[in-house]
Design an enzyme around this catalytic site. Structure first.
Site, mmCIF file in Angstrom:
data_model
loop_
_atom_site.group_PDB
_atom_site.id
_atom_site.type_symbol
_atom_site.label_atom_id
_atom_site.label_comp_id
_atom_site.label_asym_id
_atom_site.label_seq_id
_atom_site.Cartn_x
_atom_site.Cartn_y
_atom_site.Cartn_z
ATOM 1 N N PHE A 296 72.566 49.140 48.399
ATOM 2 C CA PHE A 296 71.779 48.173 47.618
ATOM 3 C C PHE A 296 71.054 47.211 48.566
ATOM 4 O O PHE A 296 71.170 46.002 48.469
ATOM 5 C CB PHE A 296 72.693 47.429 46.653
ATOM 6 C CG PHE A 296 71.978 46.895 45.438
ATOM 7 C CD1 PHE A 296 71.203 47.717 44.636
ATOM 8 C CD2 PHE A 296 72.092 45.556 45.090
ATOM 9 C CE1 PHE A 296 70.551 47.228 43.508
ATOM 10 C CE2 PHE A 296 71.445 45.043 43.962
ATOM 11 C CZ PHE A 296 70.670 45.882 43.174
ATOM 12 N N LYS B 251 65.902 59.503 55.233
ATOM 13 C CA LYS B 251 65.342 60.620 55.993
ATOM 14 C C LYS B 251 66.413 61.501 56.634
ATOM 15 O O LYS B 251 66.129 62.628 57.034
ATOM 16 C CB LYS B 251 64.381 60.084 57.052
ATOM 17 C CG LYS B 251 63.058 59.657 56.449
ATOM 18 C CD LYS B 251 62.469 58.449 57.128
ATOM 19 C CE LYS B 251 63.099 57.181 56.595
ATOM 20 N NZ LYS B 251 62.506 55.952 57.102
ATOM 21 N N GLU C 297 60.773 62.501 47.606
ATOM 22 C CA GLU C 297 59.398 62.016 47.777
ATOM 23 C C GLU C 297 59.316 60.791 48.705
ATOM 24 O O GLU C 297 58.417 60.661 49.524
ATOM 25 C CB GLU C 297 58.796 61.671 46.401
ATOM 26 C CG GLU C 297 57.385 61.086 46.453
ATOM 27 C CD GLU C 297 56.366 62.015 47.101
ATOM 28 O OE1 GLU C 297 56.233 63.157 46.663
ATOM 29 O OE2 GLU C 297 55.712 61.589 48.076
ATOM 30 N N VAL D 270 58.723 60.348 53.025
ATOM 31 C CA VAL D 270 57.481 60.335 53.813
ATOM 32 C C VAL D 270 56.458 59.465 53.089
ATOM 33 O O VAL D 270 56.174 59.688 51.915
ATOM 34 C CB VAL D 270 56.914 61.770 53.992
ATOM 35 C CG1 VAL D 270 55.646 61.739 54.850
ATOM 36 C CG2 VAL D 270 57.947 62.697 54.614
ATOM 37 N N GLY E 7 60.424 43.930 55.509
ATOM 38 C CA GLY E 7 61.157 45.084 54.959
ATOM 39 C C GLY E 7 60.561 46.420 55.355
ATOM 40 O O GLY E 7 60.864 47.444 54.733
ATOM 41 N N GLU F 279 63.254 49.920 60.071
ATOM 42 C CA GLU F 279 64.583 50.493 59.833
ATOM 43 C C GLU F 279 65.639 49.449 60.182
ATOM 44 O O GLU F 279 65.364 48.499 60.931
ATOM 45 C CB GLU F 279 64.784 51.708 60.744
ATOM 46 C CG GLU F 279 63.825 52.851 60.485
ATOM 47 C CD GLU F 279 63.976 53.429 59.085
ATOM 48 O OE1 GLU F 279 65.054 53.896 58.743
ATOM 49 O OE2 GLU F 279 62.994 53.379 58.320
ATOM 50 N N ASP G 28 61.603 57.736 63.714
ATOM 51 C CA ASP G 28 61.345 57.778 62.272
ATOM 52 C C ASP G 28 60.174 58.739 61.980
ATOM 53 O O ASP G 28 60.271 59.591 61.094
ATOM 54 C CB ASP G 28 61.029 56.349 61.782
ATOM 55 C CG ASP G 28 60.567 56.319 60.350
ATOM 56 O OD1 ASP G 28 61.426 56.412 59.452
ATOM 57 O OD2 ASP G 28 59.344 56.218 60.112
ATOM 58 N N LYS H 78 59.941 62.409 59.926
ATOM 59 C CA LYS H 78 58.958 62.723 58.878
ATOM 60 C C LYS H 78 58.184 64.003 59.220
ATOM 61 O O LYS H 78 57.891 64.816 58.337
ATOM 62 C CB LYS H 78 58.024 61.533 58.674
ATOM 63 C CG LYS H 78 58.760 60.353 58.042
ATOM 64 C CD LYS H 78 57.981 59.067 58.120
ATOM 65 C CE LYS H 78 58.736 57.924 57.461
ATOM 66 N NZ LYS H 78 58.219 56.590 57.822
ATOM 67 N N GLY I 40 58.015 49.546 52.602
ATOM 68 C CA GLY I 40 58.077 48.315 51.799
ATOM 69 C C GLY I 40 59.015 48.452 50.623
ATOM 70 O O GLY I 40 59.322 49.567 50.178
HETATM 71 N N1 HSE Z 1 60.672 52.136 58.813
HETATM 72 C C1 HSE Z 1 59.833 53.021 58.080
HETATM 73 C C2 HSE Z 1 58.385 52.715 58.423
HETATM 74 C C3 HSE Z 1 60.103 52.832 56.620
HETATM 75 O O1 HSE Z 1 58.125 51.669 59.006
HETATM 76 O O2 HSE Z 1 57.515 53.526 58.137
HETATM 77 C C4 HSE Z 1 59.496 53.881 55.740
HETATM 78 O O3 HSE Z 1 59.969 55.162 56.032
#
Ligand code: HSE
Length: 344
Positions: free
Chosen positions: A10, A124, A148, A151, A205, A208, A219, A223, A320
């Site tokens: 959460f 991910k 979904e 990515v 936000g 990661e 990251d 993806k 976000g």
């Molecule tokens: N930390 C990732 C980014 C979050 O900045 O793209 C979304 O996957």
């Protein structure tokens, strides 16, 4: 039929989803006949709460603000107990991403499938490390593994490829896949330091839990791996994706690129050439005339190269709270739609 939801993790995304479901309740009901209740929430920090008739989400959101933990409807369950014993149809797996061994998310997903529950996730780890295993386990238990949000957050990428673009052969995918690094590079161009820009990305936000995942390119590498396996249907191990991040890019490099009418961007790409997969993530100096040069802030963009339509580019938010919360909603609605179709 009321869709019963359990949320595991959460944090930013889980709270974003809870707020969207609360604020859009009557609109979703009117437009799509969609009704949902959040019956269980389990979080490492806040504890576990459960009410088989639906939790009071406003109260839960308030409690974590004031008490830093859940107090009402509390249970002794950990995340795995919650998944196993709660009455949810769908588990939204929104715990932290671990790109080393995928845990604890992998266990959350397998527990859900073995308990006959769908998984919707923006995590991910399971999708990048074990997509095919997860998908076949879900298929065996007649439930969905929906990803979904893994990515480009809520910007439809995977559902676009499998839905409207079905029938096209996608031979290459290339784009800006990480919001945090694009935000940092954008802010550095306006004179902000790397450290301040990263702190802001965390506050907003985008980053990661461990931002090394963003700035080192891990990251984006996850993806790229997901795009290869899911969109191009070509087995790709995360270790096969060459990867370097943005930590070596200085303000001087950025200003120097500007004076050459160019911009540094962290580019992820995957391409099939003569049946062989080439996948990489690395910073590239892109000329201002290139469409990707104009993608600024936490916005992402992906170009699909297809046999029937040529290049299709989609631009939209890549990270976000509300944006990723929406990605979960879009998969929840898809499950609702598919279930209604099966019933009729
Ligand atoms: N930390 C990732 C980014 C979050 O900045 O793209 C979304 O996957």
């Amino acid at each position: 039929m009321n869709q019963k939801i359990a949320i595991i993790g959460f944090g930013t995304v889980g709270q974003g989803l809870a707020e969207i479901l609360k604020n859009k309740q009557s609109e979703l009901n009117q437009k799509y006949g969609y009704a949902a209740s959040i019956d269980a929430i389990s979080d490492l920090k806040f504890g576990t709460i459960y009410d088989p008739d639906g939790l009071n989400v406003d109260q839960a959101l308030q409690e974590i603000k004031t008490d830093r933990q859940f107090t009402t409807s509390r249970m002794d369950w950990n995340a795995v107990d919650t998944i196993r014993y709660c009455n949810a149809d769908v588990v939204c797996e929104l715990a932290f991403t671990n790109l080393t061994d995928g845990e604890p998310a992998l266990t959350h997903c397998t527990t859900a499938f073995e308990s006959g529950k769908h998984i919707v996730t923006s995590n991910k780890g399971p999708a990048a490390l074990a997509f095919h295993q997860m998908k076949s386990l879900a298929d065996r238990h007649n439930v969905f593994f929906m990803i979904e949000g893994t990515v480009m957050s809520g910007t439809p990428v995977l559902n676009l490829a499998s839905g409207p673009l079905a029938g096209c052969n996608i031979t290459a995918v290339k784009g800006i896949l990480n919001g945090t690094t694009n935000y940092i590079l954008t802010q550095m161009e306006s004179g902000m330091t790397y450290e301040t820009a990263l702190r802001q990305a965390q506050k907003l936000g985008y980053a990661e839990a461990d931002p090394a995942g963003d700035v080192e390119g891990y990251d984006a590498r996850a993806k790229v791996t997901i795009l290869a396996n899911v969109v191009m249907d070509t087995p790709c191990n995360i270790d096969e994706v060459e990867c370097s991040g943005i930590t070596g890019i200085t303000s001087e490099n950025i200003q120097s690129a500007k004076s050459q009418n160019s911009r540094w961007k962290l580019i992820g790409s995957v391409e099939l050439k003569n049946g062989k997969l080439h996948a990489s993530v690395h910073p590239e100096m892109i000329p201002m005339t290139h469409p990707l040069a104009g993608i600024m802030g936490a916005v992402n963009a992906i170009t699909f190269s297809t046999d029937l339509l040529g290049d299709i580019t989609i631009v939209g938010p890549g990270a976000g709270k509300g944006e990723t919360g929406f990605s979960i909603l879009s998969d929840l609605l898809k499950i609702h739609r598919l279930s209604e179709e099966t019933l009729s």
